[in-house]
Design an enzyme around this catalytic site. Sequence first.
Site, PDB file in Angstrom:
ATOM      1  N   CYS A   1       0.846  -1.198   0.000  1.00 61.89           N
ATOM      2  CA  CYS A   1       0.000   0.000   0.000  1.00 61.89           C
ATOM      3  C   CYS A   1       0.882   1.248   0.000  1.00 61.89           C
ATOM      4  O   CYS A   1       1.781   1.380   0.832  1.00 61.89           O
ATOM      5  CB  CYS A   1      -0.906  -0.013   1.231  1.00 61.89           C
ATOM      6  SG  CYS A   1      -1.783   1.538   1.508  1.00 61.89           S
ATOM      7  N   GLU A   2       0.629   2.149  -0.928  1.00 61.37           N
ATOM      8  CA  GLU A   2       1.483   3.330  -1.039  1.00 61.37           C
ATOM      9  C   GLU A   2       1.214   4.361   0.050  1.00 61.37           C
ATOM     10  O   GLU A   2       1.974   5.316   0.210  1.00 61.37           O
ATOM     11  CB  GLU A   2       1.337   3.979  -2.412  1.00 61.37           C
ATOM     12  CG  GLU A   2       0.006   4.627  -2.674  1.00 61.37           C
ATOM     13  CD  GLU A   2      -0.067   5.237  -4.075  1.00 61.37           C
ATOM     14  OE1 GLU A   2      -0.756   6.260  -4.224  1.00 61.37           O
ATOM     15  OE2 GLU A   2       0.551   4.686  -5.008  1.00 61.37           O
ATOM     16  N   HIS A   3       0.132   4.177   0.811  1.00 64.11           N
ATOM     17  CA  HIS A   3      -0.202   5.158   1.840  1.00 64.11           C
ATOM     18  C   HIS A   3       0.519   4.900   3.165  1.00 64.11           C
ATOM     19  O   HIS A   3       0.858   5.844   3.888  1.00 64.11           O
ATOM     20  CB  HIS A   3      -1.711   5.177   2.086  1.00 64.11           C
ATOM     21  CG  HIS A   3      -2.504   5.527   0.868  1.00 64.11           C
ATOM     22  ND1 HIS A   3      -3.491   4.723   0.351  1.00 64.11           N
ATOM     23  CD2 HIS A   3      -2.424   6.597   0.037  1.00 64.11           C
ATOM     24  CE1 HIS A   3      -4.000   5.283  -0.734  1.00 64.11           C
ATOM     25  NE2 HIS A   3      -3.359   6.416  -0.943  1.00 64.11           N
ATOM     26  N   HIS A   4       0.730   3.629   3.500  1.00 55.54           N
ATOM     27  CA  HIS A   4       1.390   3.301   4.764  1.00 55.54           C
ATOM     28  C   HIS A   4       2.554   2.327   4.598  1.00 55.54           C
ATOM     29  O   HIS A   4       3.175   1.924   5.578  1.00 55.54           O
ATOM     30  CB  HIS A   4       0.375   2.701   5.751  1.00 55.54           C
ATOM     31  CG  HIS A   4      -0.704   3.648   6.150  1.00 55.54           C
ATOM     32  ND1 HIS A   4      -1.944   3.693   5.525  1.00 55.54           N
ATOM     33  CD2 HIS A   4      -0.729   4.621   7.105  1.00 55.54           C
ATOM     34  CE1 HIS A   4      -2.685   4.639   6.080  1.00 55.54           C
ATOM     35  NE2 HIS A   4      -1.982   5.214   7.033  1.00 55.54           N
TER      36      HIS A   4
ATOM     37  N   GLN B   1      -5.036  -0.596  -4.952  1.00 52.13           N
ATOM     38  CA  GLN B   1      -5.549  -1.779  -5.644  1.00 52.13           C
ATOM     39  C   GLN B   1      -6.259  -1.438  -6.948  1.00 52.13           C
ATOM     40  O   GLN B   1      -6.171  -2.181  -7.928  1.00 52.13           O
ATOM     41  CB  GLN B   1      -6.484  -2.557  -4.713  1.00 52.13           C
ATOM     42  CG  GLN B   1      -6.896  -3.922  -5.258  1.00 52.13           C
ATOM     43  CD  GLN B   1      -7.641  -4.741  -4.231  1.00 52.13           C
ATOM     44  OE1 GLN B   1      -7.311  -4.721  -3.054  1.00 52.13           O
ATOM     45  NE2 GLN B   1      -8.665  -5.459  -4.668  1.00 52.13           N
TER      46      GLN B   1
ATOM     47  N   HIS C   1      -5.702  -5.727   2.969  1.00 50.96           N
ATOM     48  CA  HIS C   1      -4.763  -4.620   3.132  1.00 50.96           C
ATOM     49  C   HIS C   1      -4.370  -4.556   4.605  1.00 50.96           C
ATOM     50  O   HIS C   1      -5.215  -4.300   5.460  1.00 50.96           O
ATOM     51  CB  HIS C   1      -5.414  -3.297   2.714  1.00 50.96           C
ATOM     52  CG  HIS C   1      -5.729  -3.220   1.253  1.00 50.96           C
ATOM     53  ND1 HIS C   1      -5.226  -2.221   0.436  1.00 50.96           N
ATOM     54  CD2 HIS C   1      -6.482  -4.002   0.445  1.00 50.96           C
ATOM     55  CE1 HIS C   1      -5.666  -2.400  -0.803  1.00 50.96           C
ATOM     56  NE2 HIS C   1      -6.435  -3.479  -0.811  1.00 50.96           N
TER      57      HIS C   1
ATOM     58  N   CYS D   1      -2.816  -2.329   6.069  1.00 50.88           N
ATOM     59  CA  CYS D   1      -3.015  -0.995   6.630  1.00 50.88           C
ATOM     60  C   CYS D   1      -4.414  -0.858   7.226  1.00 50.88           C
ATOM     61  O   CYS D   1      -4.659   0.000   8.074  1.00 50.88           O
ATOM     62  CB  CYS D   1      -2.775   0.082   5.575  1.00 50.88           C
ATOM     63  SG  CYS D   1      -3.589  -0.210   4.009  1.00 50.88           S
TER      64      CYS D   1
END
Length: 225
Positions: free
Chosen positions: A113-116, A154, A182, A184
């Site tokens: 996941c690119e956010h976390h 995703q 996910h 996250c």
Amino acid sequence: MKIESDFNDIDALGDDHIGSSSETPLRPDAFKLSNTQKIESIKGDVKHILETLGLDLNDDSLKGTPNRVAKMFVNEIFGGLDPNKKPSASTFDNKYKYGEMLVEKNITVYSTCEHHLLPIVGRAHIAYISNGTVVGLSKMNRIVDYYAKRPQVQERLTIQIVKELQEVLGTEDVACVIDAKHLCVNSRGIRDIESSTVTSEFGGQFKAKETRRELLDYIKLETHF
């Protein structure tokens, strides 16, 4: 303050797992450094993070961690950012004149996941209808793996897989469905360990209700060996 408000908006975007583009957002100078140079730079950054957290990197268990993490980032879990690692997908004439859809299901997905920067783990199901050419089955798995090995959302991953196969096969008749967990969501924030996320992208004939239903019925088939 406006700056604080901007940061709050950015945090909210990440916590809601919202992507900004169907293309991986790369800087123009993304490939200026060699992989060796990137590993050296990241190693220093990881060392700084761990020391900031208060860890003693003289400990035998931790002293090699910055180097291990840097190599993992560049060579493994984010290796799909390197265009030199893009799988060649040779096509062949459909000499046996198979005219129905071909489905490759339960392809393992390991992404991040690119956010976390936490794992995304799941399964991808791909289908296409040949317009005269076919592609090797293992190449479909390799395409999934290539686009999964980068910071992702995703939805983008699903779209990228379909676009790549459409280009390789020269047809719009390609579809992809991904069902993934996910971490996250599972291990932080709401910490819901039961939920998973399903995304889909349907091109060409797969936009028709009957064709889409046929694909989904194939995906539901249980496979036993």
